[in-house]
Write an enzyme that holds these catalytic residues in place. Structure first.
Site, mmCIF file in Angstrom:
data_model
loop_
_atom_site.group_PDB
_atom_site.id
_atom_site.type_symbol
_atom_site.label_atom_id
_atom_site.label_comp_id
_atom_site.label_asym_id
_atom_site.label_seq_id
_atom_site.Cartn_x
_atom_site.Cartn_y
_atom_site.Cartn_z
ATOM 1 N N ARG A 40 0.835 -1.209 0.000
ATOM 2 C CA ARG A 40 0.000 0.000 0.000
ATOM 3 C C ARG A 40 0.863 1.249 0.000
ATOM 4 O O ARG A 40 0.410 2.323 -0.374
ATOM 5 C CB ARG A 40 -0.922 -0.009 1.222
ATOM 6 C CG ARG A 40 -2.059 -0.984 1.034
ATOM 7 C CD ARG A 40 -3.015 -0.926 2.154
ATOM 8 N NE ARG A 40 -2.454 -1.482 3.373
ATOM 9 C CZ ARG A 40 -3.152 -1.699 4.466
ATOM 10 N NH1 ARG A 40 -4.421 -1.370 4.506
ATOM 11 N NH2 ARG A 40 -2.585 -2.219 5.531
ATOM 12 N N ARG A 44 7.596 1.329 1.392
ATOM 13 C CA ARG A 44 7.700 -0.022 1.968
ATOM 14 C C ARG A 44 7.926 -1.059 0.858
ATOM 15 O O ARG A 44 8.687 -2.013 1.032
ATOM 16 C CB ARG A 44 6.443 -0.368 2.767
ATOM 17 C CG ARG A 44 6.333 0.381 4.090
ATOM 18 C CD ARG A 44 5.438 -0.360 5.084
ATOM 19 N NE ARG A 44 4.063 -0.472 4.619
ATOM 20 C CZ ARG A 44 3.086 0.361 4.950
ATOM 21 N NH1 ARG A 44 3.335 1.370 5.749
ATOM 22 N NH2 ARG A 44 1.857 0.184 4.497
ATOM 23 N N ASP A 69 -3.142 -0.390 -3.409
ATOM 24 C CA ASP A 69 -4.076 -0.830 -2.370
ATOM 25 C C ASP A 69 -5.193 -1.562 -3.093
ATOM 26 O O ASP A 69 -5.929 -0.954 -3.882
ATOM 27 C CB ASP A 69 -4.607 0.406 -1.617
ATOM 28 C CG ASP A 69 -5.606 0.037 -0.530
ATOM 29 O OD1 ASP A 69 -6.260 -1.035 -0.631
ATOM 30 O OD2 ASP A 69 -5.734 0.823 0.421
ATOM 31 N N TYR A 199 -13.649 -13.172 8.092
ATOM 32 C CA TYR A 199 -12.416 -13.709 7.504
ATOM 33 C C TYR A 199 -12.664 -15.093 6.909
ATOM 34 O O TYR A 199 -12.243 -15.389 5.800
ATOM 35 C CB TYR A 199 -11.306 -13.778 8.565
ATOM 36 C CG TYR A 199 -9.991 -14.287 8.022
ATOM 37 C CD1 TYR A 199 -9.167 -13.471 7.246
ATOM 38 C CD2 TYR A 199 -9.562 -15.589 8.267
ATOM 39 C CE1 TYR A 199 -7.953 -13.940 6.738
ATOM 40 C CE2 TYR A 199 -8.356 -16.059 7.758
ATOM 41 C CZ TYR A 199 -7.555 -15.235 6.997
ATOM 42 O OH TYR A 199 -6.368 -15.702 6.486
ATOM 43 N N ASP A 242 2.798 -17.354 17.946
ATOM 44 C CA ASP A 242 2.651 -18.763 18.370
ATOM 45 C C ASP A 242 2.497 -19.721 17.199
ATOM 46 O O ASP A 242 2.439 -20.941 17.398
ATOM 47 C CB ASP A 242 1.399 -18.925 19.262
ATOM 48 C CG ASP A 242 1.576 -18.227 20.591
ATOM 49 O OD1 ASP A 242 2.738 -18.019 20.985
ATOM 50 O OD2 ASP A 242 0.549 -17.876 21.212
HETATM 51 P P1 NAP Z 1 0.490 -9.925 7.057
HETATM 52 O O1 NAP Z 1 1.799 -10.223 7.661
HETATM 53 O O2 NAP Z 1 -0.532 -9.206 7.869
HETATM 54 O O3 NAP Z 1 0.735 -9.148 5.681
HETATM 55 C C1 NAP Z 1 -0.374 -8.792 4.924
HETATM 56 C C2 NAP Z 1 0.093 -8.081 3.683
HETATM 57 O O4 NAP Z 1 -1.093 -7.684 2.960
HETATM 58 C C3 NAP Z 1 0.890 -6.824 3.980
HETATM 59 O O5 NAP Z 1 1.881 -6.672 3.002
HETATM 60 C C4 NAP Z 1 -0.161 -5.739 3.838
HETATM 61 O O6 NAP Z 1 0.380 -4.489 3.431
HETATM 62 C C5 NAP Z 1 -0.990 -6.292 2.702
HETATM 63 N N1 NAP Z 1 -2.301 -5.651 2.615
HETATM 64 C C6 NAP Z 1 -3.269 -5.571 3.550
HETATM 65 N N2 NAP Z 1 -4.320 -4.881 3.073
HETATM 66 C C7 NAP Z 1 -4.021 -4.520 1.822
HETATM 67 C C8 NAP Z 1 -4.680 -3.794 0.819
HETATM 68 N N3 NAP Z 1 -5.899 -3.265 0.990
HETATM 69 N N4 NAP Z 1 -4.057 -3.626 -0.369
HETATM 70 C C9 NAP Z 1 -2.826 -4.124 -0.586
HETATM 71 N N5 NAP Z 1 -2.117 -4.798 0.332
HETATM 72 C C10 NAP Z 1 -2.720 -4.997 1.525
HETATM 73 O O7 NAP Z 1 -0.236 -11.259 6.565
HETATM 74 P P2 NAP Z 1 0.370 -12.706 6.196
HETATM 75 O O8 NAP Z 1 0.236 -13.548 7.393
HETATM 76 O O9 NAP Z 1 1.660 -12.548 5.508
HETATM 77 O O10 NAP Z 1 -0.760 -13.203 5.180
HETATM 78 C C11 NAP Z 1 -0.613 -13.167 3.774
HETATM 79 C C12 NAP Z 1 -1.800 -13.898 3.152
HETATM 80 O O11 NAP Z 1 -1.844 -15.246 3.649
HETATM 81 C C13 NAP Z 1 -3.145 -13.280 3.520
HETATM 82 O O12 NAP Z 1 -4.001 -13.332 2.403
HETATM 83 C C14 NAP Z 1 -3.659 -14.196 4.622
HETATM 84 O O13 NAP Z 1 -5.063 -14.187 4.720
HETATM 85 C C15 NAP Z 1 -3.133 -15.532 4.177
HETATM 86 N N6 NAP Z 1 -2.996 -16.487 5.297
HETATM 87 C C16 NAP Z 1 -2.166 -16.233 6.343
HETATM 88 C C17 NAP Z 1 -2.063 -17.168 7.374
HETATM 89 C C18 NAP Z 1 -1.157 -16.960 8.549
HETATM 90 O O14 NAP Z 1 -1.142 -17.812 9.481
HETATM 91 N N7 NAP Z 1 -0.337 -15.924 8.595
HETATM 92 C C19 NAP Z 1 -2.819 -18.362 7.344
HETATM 93 C C20 NAP Z 1 -3.663 -18.581 6.252
HETATM 94 C C21 NAP Z 1 -3.741 -17.640 5.237
HETATM 95 P P3 NAP Z 1 0.607 -3.249 4.467
HETATM 96 O O15 NAP Z 1 1.989 -3.428 5.008
HETATM 97 O O16 NAP Z 1 0.432 -2.071 3.598
HETATM 98 O O17 NAP Z 1 -0.441 -3.364 5.540
#
Ligand code: NAP
Length: 295
Positions: A40, A44, A69, A199, A242
């Site tokens: 976004r 970054r 975004d 979610y 965790d």
């Molecule tokens: P994260 O650490 O919270 O990172 C999320 C990323 O998405 C960040 O780069 C964030 O950018 C970006 N983002 C959020 N809203 C956005 C928007 N409106 N437009 C563009 N970018 C946006 O999440 P993560 O754990 O890496 O997860 C990545 C994906 O894996 C997600 O789709 C999540 O649902 C899926 N997932 C994660 C897990 C888990 O355990 N972590 C499990 C299952 C699925 P900013 O820095 O700008 O906020």
């Protein structure tokens, strides 16, 4: 600026978490690709690109940062125009950007989560499909939270409406908006029965969208591969400290599908929900609850 002979991959939300490691992994396994990291925030995105290059100097000049975004359609159009003008087409789109709130069906959070994860993902995908080269790949980050038998408990009639293979993009968008509206108006009980937060619903919709994309004639005609991936529970800002897997481990299945699987439709994976490099069930027990579950 990187050479035009490179192919192009776009990864949304790749400035941190799993998306960052998807970008870093693809930079290693796809040396003939430029990788556009979107965030976004432009700074970054550029900082993440610089970090990947510092860890892998051979990727110099082919990792780029761009601000986008996914819930702001103007920035999606800017990304599309930038790609069109500079590179002409793409070969890989990884829809990683996503948000989470466990607030149990809080109306504001539900709107934010569903607007970002469902409407944003659908919008950027539909905008970029015309730029996808034949035999390209679309990889959407789903979650096991979107499996019927787990959390996304939806009643029988709603199940049938959601699962309808004939649902168009417009139908899916209107189902997402209907969910947002019903939660806002307190009408979800007995109809959606989604356990905990929008979610789960949003990730269920990602599985449905990915599956339906694979049925579409334009996708079949261009032999585009489409997958939904569960990265597993990962230690990221979203997953918390965790979680069982590191963010890098969480990126593995996407790196496998995007970077290692040949650019040729493979029926084993096409349209499927993939976890730990293998297709996983998500439609099992399509009508899990004759009686609505409200908790
Ligand atoms: P994260 O650490 O919270 O990172 C999320 C990323 O998405 C960040 O780069 C964030 O950018 C970006 N983002 C959020 N809203 C956005 C928007 N409106 N437009 C563009 N970018 C946006 O999440 P993560 O754990 O890496 O997860 C990545 C994906 O894996 C997600 O789709 C999540 O649902 C899926 N997932 C994660 C897990 C888990 O355990 N972590 C499990 C299952 C699925 P900013 O820095 O700008 O906020």
């Amino acid at each position: 600026m990187a050479s035009k002979s490179l192919r192009t991959a776009v990864i949304t939300g790749a400035n941190r978490g799993i998306g960052y490691y998807i970008a870093e992994g693809l930079a290693k396994v796809l040396p003939d690709f430029r990788i556009i990291i979107t965030s976004r925030d432009k700074t970054r995105a550029e900082e993440a690109a610089a970090k990947i290059i510092a860890n892998n100097p051979s990727a110099k000049d082919r990792i780029l940062g761009f601000a986008c975004d996914i819930s702001d359609y103007a920035t999606v159009t800017q990304l599309k125009d930038y790609i069109k003008e500079n590179f002409g087409s793409i070969d890989i789109l990884v829809n990683n950007a996503g948000v989470l709130s466990w607030e149990d069906l809080d109306a504001k959070d539900t709107e934010w989560v569903v607007t970002t994860n469902v409407l944003g993902t659908i919008n950027i995908t539909e905008e970029l499909i015309p730029l996808l080269n034949p035999k390209g790949k679309i990889i959407n980050l789903g979650s096991s939270a979107g499996s019927w038998g787990k959390f996304a408990r939806v009643n029988k009639e709603t199940c049938a409406r959601l699962l309808d293979e004939k649902n168009t993009v417009e139908d899916l968008k209107s189902l997402a908006n209907e969910f947002i509206k019903d939660v806002k108006e307190g009408n979800y009980a007995g109809k959606w029965c989604t356990q905990r937060s929008g979610y789960c619903f949003s990730k269920l919709m990602i599985n449905i969208y990915s599956r339906n994309l694979s049925f579409r004639q334009d996708i079949k005609d261009k032999e585009i591969q489409v997958y939904s991936v569960c990265p597993g529970w990962c230690r990221t800002d979203m997953g918390g400290s965790d979680a069982k897997k590191s963010a890098e481990e969480g990126a593995d299945t996407v790196v496998f599908l995007a970077g290692l699987l040949p650019f040729k439709v493979d029926e084993k994976y096409q349209g499927k929900f993939v976890r730990d490099r293998e297709p996983a069930e998500w439609e099992f027990s399509p009508y899990p609850h004759d009686e609505p579950v409200y908790n």
